[in-house]
Write a protein that holds these residues in place. Structure first.
Motif, short mmCIF file in Angstrom:
data_model
loop_
_atom_site.label_atom_id
_atom_site.label_comp_id
_atom_site.label_asym_id
_atom_site.label_seq_id
_atom_site.Cartn_x
_atom_site.Cartn_y
_atom_site.Cartn_z
N CYS A 244 1.02 -0.97 0.01
CA CYS A 244 -0.21 -0.49 0.09
C CYS A 244 0.94 0.81 0.01
CB CYS A 244 -0.97 -0.05 1.66
SG CYS A 244 -1.73 -1.78 1.14
N LEU A 245 0.13 2.52 -0.90
CA LEU A 245 0.86 3.76 -0.11
C LEU A 245 0.07 4.59 0.98
CD1 LEU A 245 2.81 5.37 -2.07
CD2 LEU A 245 0.13 6.29 -3.00
N GLU A 246 -1.32 3.79 1.01
CA GLU A 246 -1.98 4.68 1.83
C GLU A 246 -2.95 3.89 2.28
OE1 GLU A 246 -5.25 8.74 1.34
OE2 GLU A 246 -3.99 8.31 0.04
N CYS A 247 -3.49 4.27 3.32
CA CYS A 247 -4.15 2.78 4.34
C CYS A 247 -5.44 3.75 4.45
CB CYS A 247 -3.99 2.60 5.72
SG CYS A 247 -2.55 1.88 5.30
N ASN A 248 -6.63 3.00 5.11
CA ASN A 248 -8.41 3.50 4.85
C ASN A 248 -7.40 4.41 6.64
OD1 ASN A 248 -10.07 2.86 2.80
ND2 ASN A 248 -8.71 0.61 3.01
N PRO A 249 -8.80 5.17 6.78
CA PRO A 249 -8.86 5.79 8.11
C PRO A 249 -8.92 4.56 9.55
CG PRO A 249 -10.51 6.87 6.45
CD PRO A 249 -9.77 5.94 5.97
N GLY A 250 -8.00 5.29 9.99
CA GLY A 250 -8.22 3.56 11.14
C GLY A 250 -7.24 2.44 11.36
N TYR A 251 -6.28 2.70 10.04
CA TYR A 251 -5.22 1.92 9.61
C TYR A 251 -3.41 2.71 9.86
CZ TYR A 251 -8.93 -1.20 9.21
OH TYR A 251 -10.17 -2.60 10.10
N THR A 252 -2.81 1.67 10.35
CA THR A 252 -1.42 2.51 9.31
C THR A 252 -0.82 1.92 9.30
OG1 THR A 252 0.07 3.64 10.86
CG2 THR A 252 -0.83 1.96 12.28
N LEU A 253 0.41 2.63 8.06
CA LEU A 253 0.92 1.89 6.98
C LEU A 253 2.20 0.99 7.90
CD1 LEU A 253 1.04 1.61 4.03
CD2 LEU A 253 2.44 4.26 3.51
N THR A 254 2.68 -0.04 7.82
CA THR A 254 3.87 -0.44 8.15
C THR A 254 5.05 -0.44 7.82
OG1 THR A 254 3.58 -2.40 7.09
CG2 THR A 254 2.13 -2.69 8.79
N ASP A 255 5.91 -0.72 8.06
CA ASP A 255 7.53 -1.05 7.23
C ASP A 255 7.31 -1.56 6.05
OD1 ASP A 255 8.56 0.84 9.09
OD2 ASP A 255 9.81 -0.20 9.80
N GLY A 256 6.90 -2.45 5.99
CA GLY A 256 6.48 -3.83 4.72
C GLY A 256 5.53 -3.27 3.83
N PHE A 257 4.83 -1.46 3.77
CA PHE A 257 4.07 -1.65 3.41
C PHE A 257 2.01 -1.95 3.45
CE2 PHE A 257 7.82 -0.44 1.42
CZ PHE A 257 7.89 1.05 1.73
N LYS A 258 1.95 -2.78 4.39
CA LYS A 258 0.95 -3.00 4.87
C LYS A 258 -0.11 -2.35 5.56
CE LYS A 258 1.76 -7.22 2.74
NZ LYS A 258 1.82 -7.21 1.59
N CYS A 259 -1.80 -2.15 5.58
CA CYS A 259 -1.84 -1.79 6.43
C CYS A 259 -2.64 -2.85 7.43
CB CYS A 259 -3.37 -1.11 6.12
SG CYS A 259 -3.23 0.15 4.58
N SER A 260 -3.04 -1.74 8.92
CA SER A 260 -2.32 -2.39 10.15
C SER A 260 -3.25 -1.39 11.09
CB SER A 260 -1.38 -3.17 10.82
OG SER A 260 -1.91 -3.17 12.28
N PRO A 261 -4.54 -2.11 12.03
CA PRO A 261 -5.75 -1.23 12.60
C PRO A 261 -4.51 -1.09 13.52
CG PRO A 261 -5.64 -3.27 12.71
CD PRO A 261 -4.52 -3.78 11.96
#
Length: 110
Positions: A91-108
Motif C-alpha cells: 500500500c501507499l495509503e491506508c483507510n481511516p483507522g489503519y496505519t502503514l507498516t514498514d512492509g507497506f501493509k495496513c494495520s489497525p
C-alpha cells in the motif's frame, strides 16, 4: 535427407520443419524481461532470468506483476506504484483507522 536438415536440436533450440531455430527472448520494460535466460537454458520463447522492478519471476520464467487490491479495512486505500512494489498487496495509503507498516501493509491502530 539433406545435410542441413535436423532431426533433433541442441538445448535452447527448437525443431521447426527440419531446421533448428533458437528460442527467442527480448529484453523490454514492464512485464518484459529485464534479462533473458542463457540461450542453452531456454525451453520456450520469452524466458526471463530477471524481471523489471514491480514484477516477480514465475516458475516458468515469466514476469508477473505484483498485485495490489484496494478496498475497505486492512486493504489498501491506494497501492504503491507498480514499479515500486517488491511483493503483493503493498500500500501507499491506508483507510481511516489503519496505519502503514514498514512492509507497506495496513494495520489497525492500537
Amino acid at each position: 535427407k539433406m545435410d542441413n536438415e535436423c532431426s533433433a536440436c541442441n538445448p535452447g533450440f527448437q525443431l521447426v520443419g527440419a531446421k533448428c531455430v533458437p528460442f527467442t527472448c527480448a529484453v523490454s520494460i514492464g512485464a518484459g524481461c529485464m534479462s533473458c535466460r542463457d540461450q542453452g537454458a531456454r525451453t520456450a520463447d520469452g524466458q526471463c532470468s530477471a524481471c523489471n522492478p514491480g514484477f516477480e519471476l514465475t516458475d516458468d520464467f515469466q514476469c508477473r506483476p505484483y498485485a495490489c487490491e484496494t478496498g475497505p479495512g486492512d486493504l489498501c486505500k491506494a497501492c504503491r506504484a507498480q514499479r515500486g512494489r517488491t511483493s503483493d498487496e503493498q500500500c501507499l495509503e491506508c483507510n481511516p483507522g489503519y496505519t502503514l507498516t514498514d512492509g507497506f501493509k495496513c494495520s489497525p491502530f492500537t
